[in-house]
Motif scaffolding. Structure first.
Motif, PDB file in Angstrom:
ATOM      1  N   ASN A  10       0.826  -1.210   0.000  1.00 19.88           N
ATOM      2  CA  ASN A  10       0.000   0.000   0.000  1.00 19.88           C
ATOM      3  C   ASN A  10       0.866   1.268   0.000  1.00 19.88           C
ATOM      4  O   ASN A  10       0.707   2.147   0.851  1.00 19.88           O
ATOM      5  CB  ASN A  10      -0.953  -0.001   1.198  1.00 19.88           C
ATOM      6  CG  ASN A  10      -2.124  -0.948   0.989  1.00 19.88           C
ATOM      7  OD1 ASN A  10      -2.420  -1.367  -0.133  1.00 19.88           O
ATOM      8  ND2 ASN A  10      -2.804  -1.302   2.071  1.00 19.88           N
ATOM      9  N   SER A  11       1.764   1.340  -0.960  1.00 17.49           N
ATOM     10  CA  SER A  11       2.713   2.462  -1.033  1.00 17.49           C
ATOM     11  C   SER A  11       2.521   3.297  -2.294  1.00 17.49           C
ATOM     12  O   SER A  11       3.485   3.856  -2.835  1.00 17.49           O
ATOM     13  CB  SER A  11       4.144   1.930  -0.980  1.00 17.49           C
ATOM     14  OG  SER A  11       4.368   1.169   0.171  1.00 17.49           O
ATOM     15  N   ALA A  12       1.287   3.385  -2.784  1.00 11.26           N
ATOM     16  CA  ALA A  12       1.034   4.121  -4.030  1.00 11.26           C
ATOM     17  C   ALA A  12       1.475   5.577  -3.933  1.00 11.26           C
ATOM     18  O   ALA A  12       1.860   6.189  -4.923  1.00 11.26           O
ATOM     19  CB  ALA A  12      -0.450   4.043  -4.390  1.00 11.26           C
ATOM     20  N   ARG A  13       1.442   6.152  -2.732  1.00  5.06           N
ATOM     21  CA  ARG A  13       1.816   7.573  -2.569  1.00  5.06           C
ATOM     22  C   ARG A  13       3.315   7.808  -2.689  1.00  5.06           C
ATOM     23  O   ARG A  13       3.741   8.901  -3.051  1.00  5.06           O
ATOM     24  CB  ARG A  13       1.352   8.084  -1.191  1.00  5.06           C
ATOM     25  CG  ARG A  13      -0.147   8.265  -1.057  1.00  5.06           C
ATOM     26  CD  ARG A  13      -0.500   9.027   0.214  1.00  5.06           C
ATOM     27  NE  ARG A  13       0.145   8.439   1.390  1.00  5.06           N
ATOM     28  CZ  ARG A  13       1.143   8.996   2.056  1.00  5.06           C
ATOM     29  NH1 ARG A  13       1.675  10.132   1.643  1.00  5.06           N
ATOM     30  NH2 ARG A  13       1.636   8.406   3.128  1.00  5.06           N
ATOM     31  N   THR A  14       4.121   6.793  -2.361  1.00  2.27           N
ATOM     32  CA  THR A  14       5.570   7.027  -2.284  1.00  2.27           C
ATOM     33  C   THR A  14       6.407   6.171  -3.231  1.00  2.27           C
ATOM     34  O   THR A  14       7.569   6.491  -3.491  1.00  2.27           O
ATOM     35  CB  THR A  14       6.066   6.771  -0.847  1.00  2.27           C
ATOM     36  OG1 THR A  14       5.745   5.419  -0.467  1.00  2.27           O
ATOM     37  CG2 THR A  14       5.429   7.737   0.130  1.00  2.27           C
ATOM     38  N   VAL A  15       5.852   5.078  -3.734  1.00  2.00           N
ATOM     39  CA  VAL A  15       6.679   4.141  -4.504  1.00  2.00           C
ATOM     40  C   VAL A  15       7.170   4.738  -5.822  1.00  2.00           C
ATOM     41  O   VAL A  15       8.215   4.328  -6.340  1.00  2.00           O
ATOM     42  CB  VAL A  15       5.910   2.816  -4.747  1.00  2.00           C
ATOM     43  CG1 VAL A  15       4.798   3.003  -5.794  1.00  2.00           C
ATOM     44  CG2 VAL A  15       6.864   1.707  -5.163  1.00  2.00           C
ATOM     45  N   ALA A  16       6.462   5.734  -6.362  1.00  2.00           N
ATOM     46  CA  ALA A  16       6.900   6.347  -7.627  1.00  2.00           C
ATOM     47  C   ALA A  16       8.267   7.005  -7.468  1.00  2.00           C
ATOM     48  O   ALA A  16       9.135   6.867  -8.343  1.00  2.00           O
ATOM     49  CB  ALA A  16       5.865   7.360  -8.104  1.00  2.00           C
ATOM     50  N   GLU A  17       8.485   7.732  -6.362  1.00  2.00           N
ATOM     51  CA  GLU A  17       9.787   8.386  -6.190  1.00  2.00           C
ATOM     52  C   GLU A  17      10.883   7.352  -5.945  1.00  2.00           C
ATOM     53  O   GLU A  17      12.041   7.559  -6.331  1.00  2.00           O
ATOM     54  CB  GLU A  17       9.734   9.418  -5.065  1.00  2.00           C
ATOM     55  CG  GLU A  17       9.315   8.897  -3.713  1.00  2.00           C
ATOM     56  CD  GLU A  17       9.022  10.026  -2.735  1.00  2.00           C
ATOM     57  OE1 GLU A  17       9.424  11.186  -2.992  1.00  2.00           O
ATOM     58  OE2 GLU A  17       8.381   9.756  -1.700  1.00  2.00           O
ATOM     59  N   THR A  18      10.518   6.211  -5.329  1.00  2.00           N
ATOM     60  CA  THR A  18      11.492   5.137  -5.141  1.00  2.00           C
ATOM     61  C   THR A  18      11.924   4.577  -6.490  1.00  2.00           C
ATOM     62  O   THR A  18      13.119   4.465  -6.785  1.00  2.00           O
ATOM     63  CB  THR A  18      10.886   3.997  -4.293  1.00  2.00           C
ATOM     64  OG1 THR A  18      10.368   4.526  -3.075  1.00  2.00           O
ATOM     65  CG2 THR A  18      11.933   2.935  -3.997  1.00  2.00           C
ATOM     66  N   LEU A  19      10.949   4.213  -7.320  1.00  2.00           N
ATOM     67  CA  LEU A  19      11.246   3.585  -8.608  1.00  2.00           C
ATOM     68  C   LEU A  19      11.875   4.574  -9.582  1.00  2.00           C
ATOM     69  O   LEU A  19      12.722   4.201 -10.399  1.00  2.00           O
ATOM     70  CB  LEU A  19       9.981   2.974  -9.191  1.00  2.00           C
ATOM     71  CG  LEU A  19       9.371   1.856  -8.339  1.00  2.00           C
ATOM     72  CD1 LEU A  19       8.112   1.309  -8.993  1.00  2.00           C
ATOM     73  CD2 LEU A  19      10.379   0.744  -8.098  1.00  2.00           C
TER      74      LEU A  19
END
Length: 329
Positions: A10-19
């Motif tokens: 449930n990391s839709a808010r933050t996973v974009a900056e990770t990837l």
């Protein structure tokens, strides 16, 4: 070849900056892969990850430890790097890790490289305060993953949000599938007991979203205490002797206050209170020097809350009736 593994839920808010940070590495594109292992998200995490063309694996209902193992099983690299889905890594992250670990190729006892984690520049002021507190010996207990170590050195454990392993270690050792918090501390304890060490390099830092408010800070401290108690029950021995000392000190202070109250005289409390004020004052000065903000005056309250909640969690983990997991290598 390097396999970079991201464990998420449930990391839709933050996973974009990770990837985004992982797919923009200076390391050659044909020599690394990115694998996302999802514990069964329901918030659209998979849809966000699909935009980055990474390999996506679902481990429905799995613990963090189990997800890390699923990432290891899917990896094809000679090295396996981990970061978390609320982190962002620098563009030179993989290049730096590989360069550092290969610099210790003649050391059979070195199985990986790790570094610190710091708050994001645009995180809330409280999160930055937490990051600075973790950079003090009283805020981190001296653990290298957060405490401000100035130079490269060998350590027994690093944080799994910023680590790169020699993949050979996984032929004999794996994370514990049954552990959801503190899985890295438990895994690295077994490695250290077998004589292995990590290189800690303070220059290889990742950005990490830390607790943004006082409530989440307390809850996380409680979960860490619970996890450490469970890990120590798992092994039947003290793993980080220093981690429980502040909580024991706070508990001793409460008992001293009760003793003084029952005796109707002041005996022990002033000495213990002076010790706390000395420690918290030192930490406050360090945080103020780092942040230059009057919010540093909150540090004594944060320290007291951190170790009070850690102590409560540790007690809960010690008394919990769950069976101890089976032995792992």
């Amino acid at each position: 070849m390097v396999s970079a593994v991201v464990v998420t839920y449930n990391s839709a808010r933050t996973v974009a900056e990770t990837l985004s940070s992982l797919t923009g590495q200076t390391y050659p594109d044909d020599r690394y892969e990115v694998i996302v292992v999802d514990g069964g998200s329901t918030d659209g995490t998979e849809k966000v990850a699909a935009e980055y063309g990474v390999r996506f694996r679902v481990a429905e209902g799995a613990t963090i430890g189990a997800c890390r193992n699923r990432g290891v099983e899917a990896a094809s690299g000679e090295y396996v790097a981990f970061t978390d889905s609320d982190c962002a890594v620098p563009a030179t992250w993989l290049e730096s890790h590989v360069e550092r670990i290969e610099g210790y190729a003649d050391r059979e006892d070195v199985v990986g490289v790790g570094g610190p984690n710091r708050p994001f520049p645009d995180d809330p002021p409280f999160a930055k305060l937490v990051g600075s507190l973790q950079g003090t010996v009283f805020g981190s207990g001296g653990s290298p993953q957060s405490h401000a170590i100035d130079g490269e050195r060998l350590v027994r454990s690093v944080a799994a949000c910023n680590v790169c392993y020699d993949a050979d270690v996984f032929s004999e050792f794996r994370y514990d599938d049954g552990i959801n918090v503190g899985e890295d501390a438990e895994f690295h304890f077994r490695l250290s007991e077998a004589g292995y060490r990590f290189v800690f390099d303070p220059t290889i830092a990742v950005s990490h979203h830390l607790s943004a408010d006082f409530g989440s800070f307390c809850r996380k401290s409680r979960s860490y205490g619970y996890a450490m108690a469970r890990v120590q029950r798992r092994h039947g021995k003290v793993i980080r002797w220093y981690s429980a000392l502040p909580s024991l000190g706070l508990g001793t202070g409460v008992l001293a206050a009760l003793s003084d109250w029952r005796a109707r005289k002041i005996r022990y409390l002033p000495l213990l209170l002076s010790a706390f004020l000395l420690a918290s004052g030192y930490a406050t000065a360090q945080v103020y020097r780092d942040r230059r903000t009057p919010l540093a005056l909150l540090i004594p309250v944060m320290l007291a809350a951190q170790y009070a909640y850690y102590g409560v969690g540790f007690l809960e983990g010690t008394l919990a009736p769950d069976p101890v997991p089976q032995e792992l290598p």
